[in-house]
Design a protein around this motif. Structure first.
Motif, mmCIF file in Angstrom:
data_model
loop_
_atom_site.group_PDB
_atom_site.id
_atom_site.type_symbol
_atom_site.label_atom_id
_atom_site.label_comp_id
_atom_site.label_asym_id
_atom_site.label_seq_id
_atom_site.Cartn_x
_atom_site.Cartn_y
_atom_site.Cartn_z
ATOM 1 N N ALA A 345 -46.864 58.547 103.950
ATOM 2 C CA ALA A 345 -46.710 57.370 103.094
ATOM 3 C C ALA A 345 -45.840 56.330 103.780
ATOM 4 O O ALA A 345 -46.152 55.130 103.787
ATOM 5 C CB ALA A 345 -46.096 57.778 101.757
ATOM 6 N N LEU A 346 -44.737 56.785 104.387
ATOM 7 C CA LEU A 346 -43.837 55.863 105.061
ATOM 8 C C LEU A 346 -44.545 55.143 106.207
ATOM 9 O O LEU A 346 -44.384 53.926 106.390
ATOM 10 C CB LEU A 346 -42.612 56.621 105.578
ATOM 11 C CG LEU A 346 -41.494 55.779 106.184
ATOM 12 C CD1 LEU A 346 -40.946 54.799 105.149
ATOM 13 C CD2 LEU A 346 -40.379 56.688 106.707
ATOM 14 N N ALA A 347 -45.377 55.883 106.928
ATOM 15 C CA ALA A 347 -46.112 55.264 108.040
ATOM 16 C C ALA A 347 -47.086 54.207 107.534
ATOM 17 O O ALA A 347 -47.212 53.131 108.134
ATOM 18 C CB ALA A 347 -46.852 56.348 108.830
ATOM 19 N N TRP A 348 -47.789 54.514 106.433
ATOM 20 C CA TRP A 348 -48.722 53.525 105.872
ATOM 21 C C TRP A 348 -47.966 52.268 105.418
ATOM 22 O O TRP A 348 -48.383 51.144 105.703
ATOM 23 C CB TRP A 348 -49.490 54.113 104.695
ATOM 24 C CG TRP A 348 -50.564 55.105 105.053
ATOM 25 C CD1 TRP A 348 -50.617 56.412 104.682
ATOM 26 C CD2 TRP A 348 -51.729 54.857 105.832
ATOM 27 N NE1 TRP A 348 -51.739 57.009 105.181
ATOM 28 C CE2 TRP A 348 -52.453 56.073 105.893
ATOM 29 C CE3 TRP A 348 -52.242 53.750 106.499
ATOM 30 C CZ2 TRP A 348 -53.646 56.205 106.580
ATOM 31 C CZ3 TRP A 348 -53.440 53.874 107.178
ATOM 32 C CH2 TRP A 348 -54.131 55.073 107.227
ATOM 33 N N TYR A 349 -46.872 52.476 104.695
ATOM 34 C CA TYR A 349 -46.115 51.325 104.193
ATOM 35 C C TYR A 349 -45.568 50.474 105.342
ATOM 36 O O TYR A 349 -45.636 49.239 105.308
ATOM 37 C CB TYR A 349 -44.948 51.792 103.315
ATOM 38 C CG TYR A 349 -45.357 52.374 101.970
ATOM 39 C CD1 TYR A 349 -46.406 51.828 101.241
ATOM 40 C CD2 TYR A 349 -44.668 53.464 101.428
ATOM 41 C CE1 TYR A 349 -46.770 52.360 100.014
ATOM 42 C CE2 TYR A 349 -45.017 53.995 100.194
ATOM 43 C CZ TYR A 349 -46.074 53.452 99.500
ATOM 44 O OH TYR A 349 -46.432 53.968 98.284
ATOM 45 N N GLN A 350 -45.040 51.138 106.339
ATOM 46 C CA GLN A 350 -44.460 50.388 107.460
ATOM 47 C C GLN A 350 -45.526 49.712 108.303
ATOM 48 O O GLN A 350 -45.214 48.797 109.073
ATOM 49 C CB GLN A 350 -43.601 51.322 108.314
ATOM 50 C CG GLN A 350 -42.337 51.787 107.579
ATOM 51 C CD GLN A 350 -41.487 52.746 108.387
ATOM 52 O OE1 GLN A 350 -41.966 53.385 109.325
ATOM 53 N NE2 GLN A 350 -40.213 52.872 108.016
ATOM 54 N N SER A 359 -44.165 42.764 100.945
ATOM 55 C CA SER A 359 -42.933 42.965 100.183
ATOM 56 C C SER A 359 -43.007 44.224 99.328
ATOM 57 O O SER A 359 -42.043 45.003 99.258
ATOM 58 C CB SER A 359 -42.655 41.750 99.299
ATOM 59 O OG SER A 359 -42.384 40.607 100.079
ATOM 60 N N LEU A 360 -44.162 44.436 98.676
ATOM 61 C CA LEU A 360 -44.298 45.642 97.871
ATOM 62 C C LEU A 360 -44.227 46.880 98.753
ATOM 63 O O LEU A 360 -43.619 47.896 98.378
ATOM 64 C CB LEU A 360 -45.620 45.614 97.086
ATOM 65 C CG LEU A 360 -45.909 46.826 96.202
ATOM 66 C CD1 LEU A 360 -44.754 47.083 95.226
ATOM 67 C CD2 LEU A 360 -47.218 46.634 95.435
ATOM 68 N N ALA A 361 -44.839 46.815 99.935
ATOM 69 C CA ALA A 361 -44.782 47.951 100.859
ATOM 70 C C ALA A 361 -43.334 48.243 101.271
ATOM 71 O O ALA A 361 -42.932 49.412 101.383
ATOM 72 C CB ALA A 361 -45.635 47.662 102.090
ATOM 73 N N ARG A 362 -42.545 47.211 101.483
ATOM 74 C CA ARG A 362 -41.138 47.422 101.841
ATOM 75 C C ARG A 362 -40.371 48.077 100.690
ATOM 76 O O ARG A 362 -39.530 48.966 100.917
ATOM 77 C CB ARG A 362 -40.481 46.092 102.217
ATOM 78 C CG ARG A 362 -40.976 45.514 103.525
ATOM 79 C CD ARG A 362 -40.331 44.166 103.822
ATOM 80 N NE ARG A 362 -38.906 44.282 104.147
ATOM 81 C CZ ARG A 362 -38.114 43.238 104.408
ATOM 82 N NH1 ARG A 362 -38.613 42.007 104.371
ATOM 83 N NH2 ARG A 362 -36.834 43.424 104.698
#
Length: 578
Positions: A345-350, A359-362
């Motif tokens: 999940a962190l990799a996708w968001y970043q 902004s939502l991903a951050r």
């Protein structure tokens, strides 16, 4: 208080998905804006130029001040006085509406007569007449007036009839009787499917199963083969406690959903009511797919906690595009987060580049970092967002709200309060932050500070009905300042007379004031508008205290089925020793 405040919460669930919401028409016009008030004053000045005392303008201002103070009785009387002095139909209409809301039937009758005399006509006048007839208990006159309203405007009159029956009757029992007479009289527009379906839905909400069955039979005969008729029938079966029959009927409609997106959503809504979230996702999976459909499917599978199917959807989406676009990356991150694949999940968001999704991903990445016990990085990321003038203000504000929420998860009350304080320093008197902080104070049983934050909102926005309702409900629920609570809720009622949460608050404060019969009527009305766990719990407590124990148990069970962890339900059961 939580549902009334509507604080922004993060990290709970996967996505919010609302397929449909009740459509309601206001029975009472909202309080006049400053511009409308100025226009009314100008009208009075013109028509009352010969009035050296200025009594008409004085009456208007008195009415407005009374309205702002939640004193609806005084407001109705003052508006009627202003309307008489100015000879203004608009003010007479306003006086009628406020008097109806305040249940001052004599004043309402006088204002309505003046409104007519000054040229008032049309559906508004007719609806007010029918409402007053219902209030007097004159069902025969109300029936005649409602039928005339539909006959005068076959295309839209029936909508006004629904509003009168829902919000204008003395109680749901009376509304049900009059609705049955309307059906008996055959006055519903014969070839208007929407009208028939709407009346069938009202019959269901009024708990009239035999009448609902009659309406369904009429609709089936008039509109053979129409899938929305089958949806009404499925809804009726569900309400009658026949979920398996409802499912079978819905299954016959599913093939048509592939060609009709709106029908697909309606079928999904029925499965949602059956709490069959897996089938909701399956229906939404038929036909062409887009990002919204994928997101809805993911949301319902998450609610069903169907991780195997959700994993298949995740794998499908991950494999369907070599280079996912920002929206897809964001959705994949949310799916991975729900599946507890937090590193993925962190990799996708970043990996979400710039744009509206960034902004939502951050924000989400901060949430994931916190789950990974990397709280320091999470808070550092949020602090960076809070200081980043290049991103939108809403995102910066939400960074403060998320930090406060994560601090609360850490049981760090001081850190939570500090995040709110810094947020308000950056965004002075921001309603969303004040709402959220009020919720935090209320959770910690610091009612004085919760009240202070809600009043800060009202200083900037005196007509903020959400804040009025939240404060009124809190005072009614957590203090003994019932009269003050009533006045605040009355102000919210003037702005949103058919909002079920406001009606629920009104019923609750009436209960706290010992006005049991009125409280029961209002809470039943609120539950007719929206099946809500908190409303059902309130109604159950009132019925229990009124000695109607078996019926009370029915509503406690209804609340439990909607939300077994509802705070009002749990408190009521504990209080009553159940």
């Amino acid at each position: 208080m939580a549902r009334r405040i509507g604080a922004v919460l993060f990290g709970v669930g996967l996505l919010g998905a609302l397929l449909a919401a009740p459509v309601r028409a206001a029975a009472v016009p909202p309080a006049p804006s400053a511009a409308a008030l100025a226009a009314a004053q100008a009208t009075i000045r013109e028509r009352a130029a010969a009035d050296p005392t200025g009594s008409s303008l004085e009456a208007l201002m008195s009415g407005e001040f009374a309205l702002q103070a939640g004193k609806l009785n005084d407001a109705a009387t003052a508006y009627l006085k202003a309307a008489r002095a100015a000879g203004d139909a608009g003010l007479a209409e306003r006086a009628t509406s406020i008097a109806v809301l305040a249940k001052q039937d004599q004043v309402a009758g006088e204002a309505l007569a003046l409104w007519r005399k000054l040229g008032g006509q049309g559906s508004g006048v007719a609806a007010a007449e029918a409402t007053l007839s219902l209030r007097r208990g004159d069902d025969r006159a109300a029936l005649r007036q409602l039928n005339e309203l539909m006959a005068a405007d076959p295309e839209a009159g029936w909508r006004q009839v629904l509003v009168v029956l829902t919000t204008g009757s003395k109680d749901p029992e009376q509304a049900g009787r009059v609705l049955e007479k309307i059906v008996d009289g055959g006055k519903i527009p014969q070839r208007n499917l929407m009208a028939w379906v709407a009346f069938g839905g009202l019959s269901q909400r009024l708990d009239r199963p035999r009448l609902t069955e009659r309406i369904v039979e009429e609709v089936v005969e008039r509109f053979p083969g129409e899938p929305r008729v089958a949806l009404l029938r499925a809804s009726q079966l569900r309400e009658d406690g026949k979920p398996d029959e409802a499912r079978k009927l819905l299954q016959t409609l599913e093939p048509q959903a592939e060609r009709d997106n709106s029908l697909r959503a309606l079928i999904a809504e029925q499965y949602e009511a059956l709490k069959d979230f897996q089938q909701v996702a399956a229906v939404l999976g038929r036909g062409p797919q887009d990002e919204q459909t994928y997101a809805l499917r993911a949301s319902y599978l998450a609610r069903a906690e169907d991780k195997p199917t959700l994993t298949k959807l995740y794998d499908e989406l991950r494999a369907s595009a070599a280079k996912p676009d920002p929206a897809r990356r964001l959705l994949l991150g949310q799916l991975a987060e729900f599946l507890e694949r937090n590193e993925e999940a962190l990799a996708w968001y970043q990996g979400v580049p710039g744009g509206s999704q960034r902004s939502l991903a951050r924000l989400r990445s901060s949430n994931v970092l916190h789950k990974l016990d990397r709280a320091g990085e999470a808070y550092a990321n949020l602090r960076a967002m809070q200081a980043d003038a290049a991103i939108q203000d809403d995102a910066r504000r939400d960074a403060y709200l998320l930090e406060a929420n994560l601090r609360a998860d850490d049981k760090n009350d001081a850190g939570e309060s500090d995040a709110f304080a810094r947020g308000l320093a950056a965004f002075p008197d921001e309603p969303e932050i004040l709402y959220a902080r009020a919720l935090s104070w209320e959770r910690r049983d610091d009612i004085a500070r919760a009240e202070a934050d809600l009043r800060r909102i009202l200083v900037a926005e005196p007509d903020n009905s959400a804040a009025l309702n939240a404060l009124g409900y809190t005072l009614a629920d957590r203090t003994t300042r019932y009269q003050e609570a009533l006045e605040l809720i009355e102000r919210a009622r003037a702005a949103e007379p058919d909002n079920y949460a406001v009606i629920d608050s009104y019923g609750w404060v009436l209960y706290r004031l010992g006005r049991m019969a009125e409280a029961e009527t209002e809470l039943r009305r609120a539950l007719t508008l929206q099946k809500d766990a908190e409303v059902a719990a309130h109604l159950g407590e009132v019925l229990w205290q009124a000695g109607k124990r078996e019926e009370a148990r029915k509503y406690f069970e209804q609340a439990r089925q909607i939300d077994p962890d509802n705070r009002s339900l749990l408190r009521a059961l504990k209080k009553l020793g159940l």
